[in-house]
Each structure stands twice: as C-alpha cells, then as structure tokens.
Scaffold this active site. Structure first.
Site, PDB file in Angstrom:
ATOM      1  N   THR A 164      22.725  -4.223 -40.269  1.00 51.06           N
ATOM      2  CA  THR A 164      21.707  -3.676 -40.722  1.00 51.06           C
ATOM      3  C   THR A 164      22.485  -2.595 -42.350  1.00 51.06           C
ATOM      4  OG1 THR A 164      20.058  -1.094 -40.924  1.00 51.06           O
ATOM      5  CG2 THR A 164      22.602  -1.290 -39.351  1.00 51.06           C
ATOM      6  N   ASP A 165      20.932  -2.642 -43.239  1.00 53.40           N
ATOM      7  CA  ASP A 165      21.451  -2.711 -44.052  1.00 53.40           C
ATOM      8  C   ASP A 165      21.834  -0.970 -44.638  1.00 53.40           C
ATOM      9  OD1 ASP A 165      19.096  -1.478 -44.350  1.00 53.40           O
ATOM     10  OD2 ASP A 165      17.862  -2.218 -46.005  1.00 53.40           O
ATOM     11  N   GLU A 166      21.347   0.087 -43.479  1.00 50.27           N
ATOM     12  CA  GLU A 166      21.769   0.750 -43.667  1.00 50.27           C
ATOM     13  C   GLU A 166      23.735   1.757 -43.841  1.00 50.27           C
ATOM     14  OE1 GLU A 166      20.162   3.547 -41.363  1.00 50.27           O
ATOM     15  OE2 GLU A 166      17.901   2.906 -41.016  1.00 50.27           O
ATOM     16  N   TYR A 226      23.142   6.567 -36.568  1.00 46.66           N
ATOM     17  CA  TYR A 226      22.804   5.528 -36.331  1.00 46.66           C
ATOM     18  C   TYR A 226      24.096   4.562 -37.013  1.00 46.66           C
ATOM     19  CZ  TYR A 226      20.966   1.083 -36.840  1.00 46.66           C
ATOM     20  OH  TYR A 226      20.196  -0.352 -36.964  1.00 46.66           O
ATOM     21  N   ALA A 269      26.237   5.345 -39.028  1.00 45.41           N
ATOM     22  CA  ALA A 269      27.817   5.228 -38.820  1.00 45.41           C
ATOM     23  C   ALA A 269      28.392   5.362 -37.422  1.00 45.41           C
ATOM     24  CB  ALA A 269      28.829   6.755 -38.476  1.00 45.41           C
ATOM     25  N   LYS A 288      26.995   1.787 -36.282  1.00 43.06           N
ATOM     26  CA  LYS A 288      26.881   0.445 -36.779  1.00 43.06           C
ATOM     27  C   LYS A 288      27.780  -0.143 -37.443  1.00 43.06           C
ATOM     28  CE  LYS A 288      23.746  -2.432 -35.226  1.00 43.06           C
ATOM     29  NZ  LYS A 288      23.627  -3.242 -34.238  1.00 43.06           N
ATOM     30  N   ARG A 338      11.711   1.509 -48.421  1.00 43.05           N
ATOM     31  CA  ARG A 338      12.565   0.396 -47.855  1.00 43.05           C
ATOM     32  C   ARG A 338      12.353  -0.649 -47.887  1.00 43.05           C
ATOM     33  NH1 ARG A 338      14.807   4.308 -47.119  1.00 43.05           N
ATOM     34  NH2 ARG A 338      14.951   5.578 -44.802  1.00 43.05           N
TER      35      ARG A 338
HETATM   36  P1  NAD Z   1      15.542  -1.834 -30.224  1.00 41.40           P
HETATM   37  O1  NAD Z   1      15.681  -0.365 -29.889  1.00 41.40           O
HETATM   38  O2  NAD Z   1      14.182  -2.292 -30.359  1.00 41.40           O
HETATM   39  O3  NAD Z   1      15.617  -2.685 -29.188  1.00 41.40           O
HETATM   40  C1  NAD Z   1      16.837  -2.779 -28.654  1.00 41.40           C
HETATM   41  C2  NAD Z   1      17.075  -3.174 -27.327  1.00 41.40           C
HETATM   42  O4  NAD Z   1      18.975  -3.439 -26.722  1.00 41.40           O
HETATM   43  C3  NAD Z   1      17.069  -2.732 -25.845  1.00 41.40           C
HETATM   44  O5  NAD Z   1      16.310  -4.231 -25.470  1.00 41.40           O
HETATM   45  C4  NAD Z   1      17.793  -1.857 -24.915  1.00 41.40           C
HETATM   46  O6  NAD Z   1      17.109  -2.220 -23.483  1.00 41.40           O
HETATM   47  C5  NAD Z   1      18.905  -2.596 -25.234  1.00 41.40           C
HETATM   48  N1  NAD Z   1      20.119  -2.329 -25.618  1.00 41.40           N
HETATM   49  C6  NAD Z   1      20.028  -0.468 -26.035  1.00 41.40           C
HETATM   50  N2  NAD Z   1      21.287  -0.721 -25.426  1.00 41.40           N
HETATM   51  C7  NAD Z   1      22.290  -1.190 -24.739  1.00 41.40           C
HETATM   52  C8  NAD Z   1      23.215  -1.611 -23.965  1.00 41.40           C
HETATM   53  N3  NAD Z   1      24.072  -0.826 -23.894  1.00 41.40           N
HETATM   54  N4  NAD Z   1      23.208  -2.823 -23.141  1.00 41.40           N
HETATM   55  C9  NAD Z   1      22.615  -3.753 -22.878  1.00 41.40           C
HETATM   56  N5  NAD Z   1      21.199  -3.664 -23.664  1.00 41.40           N
HETATM   57  C10 NAD Z   1      21.315  -2.734 -24.234  1.00 41.40           C
HETATM   58  O7  NAD Z   1      15.941  -2.671 -31.634  1.00 41.40           O
HETATM   59  P2  NAD Z   1      15.688  -3.310 -32.211  1.00 41.40           P
HETATM   60  O8  NAD Z   1      14.518  -2.659 -33.374  1.00 41.40           O
HETATM   61  O9  NAD Z   1      15.217  -4.549 -31.790  1.00 41.40           O
HETATM   62  O10 NAD Z   1      17.272  -4.166 -33.124  1.00 41.40           O
HETATM   63  C11 NAD Z   1      17.375  -4.966 -32.408  1.00 41.40           C
HETATM   64  C12 NAD Z   1      18.927  -5.335 -33.252  1.00 41.40           C
HETATM   65  O11 NAD Z   1      18.485  -5.267 -34.822  1.00 41.40           O
HETATM   66  C13 NAD Z   1      19.579  -3.676 -33.340  1.00 41.40           C
HETATM   67  O12 NAD Z   1      21.444  -4.135 -33.264  1.00 41.40           O
HETATM   68  C14 NAD Z   1      19.175  -2.165 -34.460  1.00 41.40           C
HETATM   69  O13 NAD Z   1      21.130  -1.418 -35.493  1.00 41.40           O
HETATM   70  C15 NAD Z   1      19.430  -3.796 -35.546  1.00 41.40           C
HETATM   71  N6  NAD Z   1      18.669  -3.768 -36.902  1.00 41.40           N
HETATM   72  C16 NAD Z   1      17.852  -3.871 -36.352  1.00 41.40           C
HETATM   73  C17 NAD Z   1      16.202  -3.428 -37.720  1.00 41.40           C
HETATM   74  C18 NAD Z   1      14.802  -2.742 -37.977  1.00 41.40           C
HETATM   75  O14 NAD Z   1      14.310  -3.397 -38.478  1.00 41.40           O
HETATM   76  N7  NAD Z   1      14.786  -2.904 -36.156  1.00 41.40           N
HETATM   77  C19 NAD Z   1      16.278  -3.947 -39.150  1.00 41.40           C
HETATM   78  C20 NAD Z   1      17.751  -4.513 -39.069  1.00 41.40           C
HETATM   79  C21 NAD Z   1      19.316  -4.240 -38.134  1.00 41.40           C
HETATM   80  O1  DAU Z   2      17.261  -0.493 -42.872  1.00 42.25           O
HETATM   81  C1  DAU Z   2      16.952  -0.944 -41.715  1.00 42.25           C
HETATM   82  C2  DAU Z   2      17.324  -0.021 -40.555  1.00 42.25           C
HETATM   83  O2  DAU Z   2      15.623   0.286 -40.223  1.00 42.25           O
HETATM   84  C3  DAU Z   2      17.513  -0.388 -39.189  1.00 42.25           C
HETATM   85  O3  DAU Z   2      18.632  -0.788 -38.709  1.00 42.25           O
HETATM   86  C4  DAU Z   2      16.652   0.566 -37.839  1.00 42.25           C
HETATM   87  O4  DAU Z   2      17.526   0.231 -36.404  1.00 42.25           O
HETATM   88  C5  DAU Z   2      15.027   0.840 -38.100  1.00 42.25           C
HETATM   89  O5  DAU Z   2      15.332   2.522 -37.380  1.00 42.25           O
HETATM   90  C6  DAU Z   2      15.036   1.524 -40.010  1.00 42.25           C
HETATM   91  O6  DAU Z   2      15.832   2.588 -39.941  1.00 42.25           O
HETATM   92  P1  DAU Z   2      14.285   3.530 -40.480  1.00 42.25           P
HETATM   93  O7  DAU Z   2      15.251   4.783 -40.368  1.00 42.25           O
HETATM   94  O8  DAU Z   2      14.726   3.189 -42.191  1.00 42.25           O
HETATM   95  O9  DAU Z   2      13.467   3.543 -39.975  1.00 42.25           O
HETATM   96  P2  DAU Z   2      12.300   3.927 -39.200  1.00 42.25           P
HETATM   97  O10 DAU Z   2      10.757   3.533 -38.686  1.00 42.25           O
HETATM   98  O11 DAU Z   2      12.028   4.696 -38.662  1.00 42.25           O
HETATM   99  O12 DAU Z   2      11.692   4.670 -41.093  1.00 42.25           O
HETATM  100  C7  DAU Z   2      11.272   4.225 -42.031  1.00 42.25           C
HETATM  101  C8  DAU Z   2      10.718   5.847 -43.099  1.00 42.25           C
HETATM  102  O13 DAU Z   2      10.340   6.016 -42.788  1.00 42.25           O
HETATM  103  C9  DAU Z   2      11.946   6.924 -43.256  1.00 42.25           C
HETATM  104  O14 DAU Z   2      12.632   6.476 -43.928  1.00 42.25           O
HETATM  105  C10 DAU Z   2      11.589   7.797 -42.599  1.00 42.25           C
HETATM  106  C11 DAU Z   2      10.519   7.657 -42.521  1.00 42.25           C
HETATM  107  N1  DAU Z   2       9.646   8.292 -41.660  1.00 42.25           N
HETATM  108  C12 DAU Z   2       9.351   7.691 -40.000  1.00 42.25           C
HETATM  109  C13 DAU Z   2       9.045   8.478 -39.355  1.00 42.25           C
HETATM  110  C14 DAU Z   2       9.284   6.994 -37.861  1.00 42.25           C
HETATM  111  C15 DAU Z   2       8.633   9.253 -41.890  1.00 42.25           C
HETATM  112  O15 DAU Z   2       7.961   9.039 -42.916  1.00 42.25           O
HETATM  113  N2  DAU Z   2       8.016   9.393 -40.282  1.00 42.25           N
HETATM  114  C16 DAU Z   2       8.235   8.799 -39.398  1.00 42.25           C
HETATM  115  O16 DAU Z   2       7.509   9.523 -38.226  1.00 42.25           O
END
Ligand code: NAD
Ligand code: DAU
Length: 356
Positions: A133-135, A159, A161, A163, A223
């Site tokens: 992730t970019d975080e 989270y 930290a 990653k 974001r």
């Molecule tokens: P998600 O939470 O939707 O899915 C995570 C999946 O991992 C789930 O299917 C869960 O069952 C599985 N899982 C969790 N713990 C496990 C374990 N111990 N063993 C096997 N499987 C397990 O997550 P996502 O949003 O699809 O993100 C996927 C990846 O991409 C993550 O590594 C996340 O850090 C990264 N990422 C997400 C975003 C985003 O915006 N969602 C952005 C950048 C990077």
């Molecule tokens: O940047 C990549 C990351 O983006 C991924 O690594 C994470 O897995 C993914 O969950 C996401 O993290 P964020 O914390 O940015 O995503 P989230 O959708 O939880 O929140 C996006 C923004 O919106 C953030 O600034 C918090 C805000 N927010 C979120 C929720 C859930 C609100 O204002 N209200 C809300 O109820």
C-alpha cells in the site's frame, strides 16, 4: 502452469482472480482464510471452473503452505492476503501484526524453501509478488510532491506499520536469500465486491438506506483513487515484466478530498436511483475524526509507466459510475455481506463517534 494467489476471496484478490481467468488458462490456486473480509460469493462465476482451486487456510500455517506449494508447484505467488482496514487496526492491532507480519514471514519462508528445490528455468522464472500500500510512506502536506518509490517509510497506523514491516521482510528475503520478489505499493482502490466498511461502498450502502453518511473530521483528507480493474492490470504487468527486487508504485493520478468523493456518490445515486425524500447530500454528517488520520496520499506512478508501459484506463468518473451501478445491481451480494458481524462492526466504529 499454475499461480498461487493468497487472499483471493477478498476485494482486490477476487477481482484479480476473475480478471486472470478471463484472459488466461493458467490455473489459480486461491488460498484464503475467509475472514469477515473473504467472500466466496465474489467467485460464484468460477464454481464450475476447474482452473480455480480454492483452499481455505491460513498463511500463518507453515505446514499447510508447504504442502500446497509442493502439491501445485506454482510458477508464482501473488500475495494479497492481509488485514486491510485502518479503523479495524485501531480497534484491534493484534490480528494485523499476526496476519500481515507473521503471515508474510511464514509465506516467505515456505516460498524460499519451495523455490530452493526448483532448478533451471523453473527456478529462474519463479516470482513472489507482494501487494502492498501507499500508506507505508506516511502522510503528505498539501504542496508535497507525490510518493515515489524512493521515499522513506513513515507509517502512521497499526495497519500501515504492519504492511511496512511486511515490505521490509520481502526486501530482506530478496537481498539476503536471492528470492525473486517484487513489491507493489498501491493507492486507494474502489470497485465491485468491496466490503462496505471502506469509504466508497459504505457511503453507497448508507445513502441507499437513508442513513447518515459519516465523514471523519473536516472531510478534507485526500486520497488517490484507482479503479480495482486497473490495479489488477498493474499487478499482472509487474508479475510479467517487473524487475526482481524492485518496488512499483501504482496509482490513479486522481487525488480527491473525501468530501468531494462523498458528494459525487450522492449525485450519481440521485441520478441513477432518485430518492423521493430529496438529494442524498442531506445525509452527510461530519463525525469525530479517525485517530492519527493521515491527511494526504498521492502516488507518483511514472516508474511503472516508464518501465512497464502501464497506465490506468478508467477515469474517476467512469470507474465510480460503474461501481455505483454494480452496487445497485447486486442487492443479494450486498444484503448477504451486511450480516450480524457487519452490524456489530458498524456499532463498534460509529457508535462512539459524535456528530461534529
Ligand atoms: P480485503 O480485506 O478485502 O481482503 C483480504 C483477504 O485476505 C480476505 O479474503 C481475507 O479472508 C484474506 N485473509 C486475511 N487473513 C488471512 C490469512 N491469515 N490467511 C489467508 N487469508 C487471509 O483486502 P483488499 O482490500 O482486497 O486488499 C488486498 C491487499 O491489497 C492487501 O494486502 C492490502 O494491504 C492491499 N491494498 C489494498 C488497497 C485497498 O484500497 N483496498 C490498496 C492498496 C493495497
Ligand atoms: O491507500 C491505500 C489504502 O486505502 C489501503 O492500503 C487500505 O487497505 C484501504 O483500506 C484504504 O485505506 P483508507 O484508510 O484510506 O481507506 P478507507 O476507505 O477506510 O477511508 C478512506 C478515507 O475516508 C479516509 O481518509 C478515511 C475516510 N472515511 C472512511 C470511512 C470508512 C470517512 O471519512 N468516513 C468513513 O466512514
């Protein structure tokens, strides 16, 4: 040929598996624990598809991962499995350290052992792709340049930290053991099958049922949003053509303040499914901020474009419209994921937040 995907029942992982099998005949072994975030309904289209082998299991289970690698002899591991939600990491960091750090360590060790038993082309062409992730880069000020791959790590949430720790492990396994690994650091994804704990699907779900739209703090956190299909194509490009040991930033060139995103969702819903009670913007409610909330993320995605020729194909306008339509058309999926456990989470995260 076979690839092993971890976390392939989650949001991005399931999109990746569906995309992969739409354009390739290569078998996917999908290892997923099916936590609250994993959902086999995402993969319903593959129920009869022999190219998809689903295995329910934990990436922290070394014996099981060893057996899986030995049995299926994949040519690559694509590692999505993680605990992924920042708010949940604030409520309970332990599972984040366990899955994201110990889980990635376990997978790396199992893969290293497996890879060391390969020889010739199989060994040379093997890849481990770590999806991150970019975080990990921390928070930007309004005028700061976007994150490049050389920016120092400054993770701020449990989270990010966890990653960051996993990224460092991957780097070390390449540097020390020569494991042919690559890492991607991507910005915020949105699209079909995203669990409605994250901003975009949560706002769609709440707006559709006339509930408040909880915007943290002043809503001016920024974001960089990327349509999930574009993330999947970037991961494929890195897997096919990325240089071993390198990291690639992936982003949408699309910075938006949260309040802007929420307003756009309201307008799209008003257009596609008008509400007799009036415009959805009336539901916007500013609430107590997220502790340690990062102010701005922005990705400089020039390296992946320069080296691998990848650019996102969706704009925010086209991607968000597709996404809203998908949620409008997939009631059954949405009803199923809003189970008792989901309602408990909503109470835990939003119950104590007051309107500001
Ligand atoms: P998600 O939470 O939707 O899915 C995570 C999946 O991992 C789930 O299917 C869960 O069952 C599985 N899982 C969790 N713990 C496990 C374990 N111990 N063993 C096997 N499987 C397990 O997550 P996502 O949003 O699809 O993100 C996927 C990846 O991409 C993550 O590594 C996340 O850090 C990264 N990422 C997400 C975003 C985003 O915006 N969602 C952005 C950048 C990077
Ligand atoms: O940047 C990549 C990351 O983006 C991924 O690594 C994470 O897995 C993914 O969950 C996401 O993290 P964020 O914390 O940015 O995503 P989230 O959708 O939880 O929140 C996006 C923004 O919106 C953030 O600034 C918090 C805000 N927010 C979120 C929720 C859930 C609100 O204002 N209200 C809300 O109820």
């Amino acid at each position: 040929m076979t690839i092993l995907v971890t976390g392939g029942a989650g949001f991005i992982g399931s999109n990746f598996v569906l995309d992969w099998l739409a354009s390739s005949d290569e078998t996917v072994v999908n290892l997923d624990l099916l936590t609250y975030a994993g959902n086999l309904q995402n993969l319903e289209a593959l129920t009869q598809d022999r190219r998809h082998v689903f295995v329910r299991g934990d990436i922290c289970d070394r014996g099981m991962v060893d057996q899986l690698l030995a049995r299926h002899t994949p040519r690559a591991v694509v590692h999505f499995a993680a605990e992924s939600h920042v708010d949940r990491s604030i409520h309970g960091p332990g599972s984040f350290v366990h899955t994201n750090v110990v889980g990635t360590y376990t997978l790396l060790e199992a893969t290293r052992h497996y890879w060391s038993t390969r020889s010739g082309t199989e060994r040379d062409s093997f890849r481990f792709l770590h999806v991150s992730t970019d975080e990990v880069y921390g928070s930007l000020g309004p005028q700061d340049p976007a994150f490049t791959e050389t920016r120092a790590y400054e993770p701020n949430s449990p989270y990010s930290a966890s990653k960051a720790a996993s990224d460092h492990l991957v780097r070390a396994w390449t540097h020390t053991y020569g494991l042919p690994a690559l890492t991607t650091n991507c910005s915020n994804n949105y699209g079909p099958y995203q669990f409605p704990e994250k901003l975009i699907p949560l706002m769609i779900v709440n707006a559709l049922s006339g509930k408040p739209l909880p915007v943290y703090g002043d809503g001016m956190q920024v974001r960089d949003w990327l349509y999930v299909g574009d993330h999947c194509s970037a991961v494929r490009a890195v897997l096919q053509r990325g240089r071993i040991g390198q990291t690639y930033n992936i982003g949408g060139w699309n910075e938006q303040p949260n309040i802007g995103v929420v307003r756009t969702i309201c307008r799209l819903l008003d257009e596609l499914k008008p509400d007799a009670s009036g415009p959805r913007e009336r539901l916007i409610t500013y609430v107590t901020d997220r502790p340690g909330h990062d102010r701005r993320y922005a990705i400089d995605a020039r390296k992946i474009e320069r080296e691998l020729g990848w650019r996102p194909s969706e704009t925010f306008e086209t991607g968000l419209r597709k996404t809203v339509r998908w949620y409008l058309e997939n009631h059954a999926w949405l009803d199923a994921v809003q189970s008792g456990a989901y309602r408990e989470w909503v109470q835990a995260n939003y119950g104590a937040r007051t309107a500001t």
